[in-house]
Design a protein around this motif. Structure first.
Motif, mmCIF file in Angstrom:
data_model
loop_
_atom_site.group_PDB
_atom_site.id
_atom_site.type_symbol
_atom_site.label_atom_id
_atom_site.label_comp_id
_atom_site.label_asym_id
_atom_site.label_seq_id
_atom_site.Cartn_x
_atom_site.Cartn_y
_atom_site.Cartn_z
ATOM 1 N N SER A 163 -23.710 51.781 11.926
ATOM 2 C CA SER A 163 -22.961 50.888 12.817
ATOM 3 C C SER A 163 -21.453 51.178 12.749
ATOM 4 C CB SER A 163 -23.264 49.420 12.519
ATOM 5 O OG SER A 163 -23.191 49.179 11.144
ATOM 6 N N LEU A 164 -20.961 51.611 11.589
ATOM 7 C CA LEU A 164 -19.543 51.973 11.475
ATOM 8 C C LEU A 164 -19.238 53.178 12.362
ATOM 9 C CD1 LEU A 164 -16.701 51.828 10.236
ATOM 10 C CD2 LEU A 164 -17.550 53.246 8.358
ATOM 11 N N LYS A 165 -20.065 54.216 12.255
ATOM 12 C CA LYS A 165 -19.876 55.421 13.083
ATOM 13 C C LYS A 165 -19.891 55.052 14.571
ATOM 14 C CE LYS A 165 -19.755 59.706 11.294
ATOM 15 N NZ LYS A 165 -18.478 59.888 10.705
ATOM 16 N N LYS A 166 -20.859 54.197 14.956
ATOM 17 C CA LYS A 166 -20.971 53.788 16.364
ATOM 18 C C LYS A 166 -19.693 53.102 16.829
ATOM 19 C CE LYS A 166 -25.944 53.131 16.273
ATOM 20 N NZ LYS A 166 -26.990 52.146 16.160
ATOM 21 N N ARG A 167 -19.127 52.226 15.970
ATOM 22 C CA ARG A 167 -17.877 51.537 16.338
ATOM 23 C C ARG A 167 -16.746 52.540 16.493
ATOM 24 N NH1 ARG A 167 -19.581 47.594 12.739
ATOM 25 N NH2 ARG A 167 -18.089 48.159 11.141
ATOM 26 N N LEU A 168 -16.696 53.529 15.595
ATOM 27 C CA LEU A 168 -15.630 54.535 15.659
ATOM 28 C C LEU A 168 -15.728 55.397 16.918
ATOM 29 C CD1 LEU A 168 -15.582 55.690 11.908
ATOM 30 C CD2 LEU A 168 -13.847 54.321 13.067
ATOM 31 N N LEU A 169 -16.947 55.594 17.411
ATOM 32 C CA LEU A 169 -17.159 56.454 18.585
ATOM 33 C C LEU A 169 -17.103 55.696 19.908
ATOM 34 C CD1 LEU A 169 -20.125 58.662 17.318
ATOM 35 C CD2 LEU A 169 -17.761 59.388 17.652
ATOM 36 N N LYS A 170 -17.055 54.366 19.857
ATOM 37 C CA LYS A 170 -17.181 53.548 21.070
ATOM 38 C C LYS A 170 -16.204 53.959 22.174
ATOM 39 C CE LYS A 170 -18.102 48.879 22.438
ATOM 40 N NZ LYS A 170 -17.317 47.958 23.103
ATOM 41 N N GLY A 171 -14.945 54.134 21.843
ATOM 42 C CA GLY A 171 -13.934 54.497 22.845
ATOM 43 C C GLY A 171 -14.213 55.853 23.476
ATOM 44 N N ARG A 172 -14.598 56.814 22.645
ATOM 45 C CA ARG A 172 -14.898 58.159 23.160
ATOM 46 C C ARG A 172 -16.122 58.137 24.071
ATOM 47 N NH1 ARG A 172 -15.117 62.043 18.169
ATOM 48 N NH2 ARG A 172 -15.426 63.632 19.789
ATOM 49 N N LEU A 173 -17.137 57.344 23.697
ATOM 50 C CA LEU A 173 -18.346 57.231 24.524
ATOM 51 C C LEU A 173 -18.026 56.572 25.865
ATOM 52 C CD1 LEU A 173 -20.895 56.207 21.741
ATOM 53 C CD2 LEU A 173 -20.841 58.378 22.980
ATOM 54 N N THR A 174 -17.171 55.551 25.837
ATOM 55 C CA THR A 174 -16.749 54.890 27.081
ATOM 56 C C THR A 174 -16.031 55.886 27.980
ATOM 57 O OG1 THR A 174 -16.584 52.770 25.952
ATOM 58 C CG2 THR A 174 -15.387 52.978 28.020
ATOM 59 N N ASN A 175 -15.157 56.705 27.399
ATOM 60 C CA ASN A 175 -14.442 57.718 28.194
ATOM 61 C C ASN A 175 -15.411 58.714 28.832
ATOM 62 O OD1 ASN A 175 -11.903 56.658 27.836
ATOM 63 N ND2 ASN A 175 -11.383 57.980 26.115
ATOM 64 N N ILE A 176 -16.451 59.093 28.087
ATOM 65 C CA ILE A 176 -17.448 60.021 28.646
ATOM 66 C C ILE A 176 -18.103 59.388 29.873
ATOM 67 C CG2 ILE A 176 -19.698 61.127 28.236
ATOM 68 C CD1 ILE A 176 -18.715 61.587 25.306
ATOM 69 N N SER A 177 -18.519 58.121 29.752
ATOM 70 C CA SER A 177 -19.212 57.478 30.875
ATOM 71 C C SER A 177 -18.295 57.326 32.093
ATOM 72 C CB SER A 177 -19.812 56.133 30.465
ATOM 73 O OG SER A 177 -18.792 55.197 30.219
ATOM 74 N N LYS A 178 -16.977 57.301 31.856
ATOM 75 C CA LYS A 178 -16.006 57.190 32.963
ATOM 76 C C LYS A 178 -15.550 58.551 33.482
ATOM 77 C CE LYS A 178 -14.117 52.714 31.657
ATOM 78 N NZ LYS A 178 -12.976 51.989 31.102
#
Length: 196
Positions: A163-178
């Motif tokens: 869950s820590l890794k997922k939180r750290l990647l959240k912004g990058r994943l959002t950018n990918i989807s955009k």
């Protein structure tokens, strides 16, 4: 024909794939397009959900891994020229010790993380001629098949992170989807219209 690869955030990547039969329309053409799309993006696997189709179909070609000098000669031989189509695959068994390997995904460009998976798998599937097969694989071959199999189950490698890794990647994943990312292959971004 090179197809666009669906980016992280598209609902199709979360669907459990439906089985297909011999009468699936234009299957030979679809397979040819998927191989071309995968090679164009320098992938070693591609699942139908990654091109927007929620069906139980994926391809694997591990030949690029065969040059890895860290592998034993046996592993290199197993990976060299391993090229298969998996239709309506069902995981029979996953056994052995879990081991980490740095995974990436064409739908999640520029993100690579260590993922724990079991060493050995047994999988039942139909090949491109609808011949039924049940086979056992281990090591890197098993790993690539597990990753692609997850796609037809609506699972991404990022789901297997802490869950820590997922939180750290959240912004990058959002950018990918955009679509806020540079990639050298065609992609389709689910949130490109929103907030761009």
């Amino acid at each position: 024909m090179i197809l666009p690869i669906v980016a992280y955030g598209d609902p199709v990547l979360r669907k459990v794939g439906k089985e297909l039969d011999k009468d699936y329309p234009n299957l030979k053409e679809l397979l040819a397009n998927m191989w071309e799309t995968m090679y164009n993006a320098n992938g070693v696997g591609l699942a139908a959900p990654q091109i927007g189709l929620p069906i139980r179909l994926f391809l694997v070609d591990t030949t690029p891994f065969a040059d890895d000098e860290d592998l034993s000669p046996e592993e290199q031989k197993a990976l060299s020229g391993f090229k298969k189509t998996f239709i309506n695959a069902q995981m029979v068994e996953e056994t052995g010790k879990e081991w980490p390997f740095n995974e990436g995904c064409l739908s999640i460009p520029d993100i690579r993380e260590d993922v724990q998976r079991k060493d050995t798998i047994t999988i039942s599937y139909l090949d491109e001629n609808f011949k039924p097969l049940t086979e056992t694989y281990n090591g890197l071959l098993a790993r690539v098949i597990q990753h692609e199999y997850d796609h037809i189950e609506g699972i991404l490698f990022t789901d297997k992170l802490s869950s820590l890794k997922k939180r750290l990647l959240k912004g990058r994943l959002t950018n990918i989807s955009k679509g806020k990312i540079n990639v050298d292959y065609r992609m389709r971004f689910p949130d490109m219209k929103k907030g761009r």
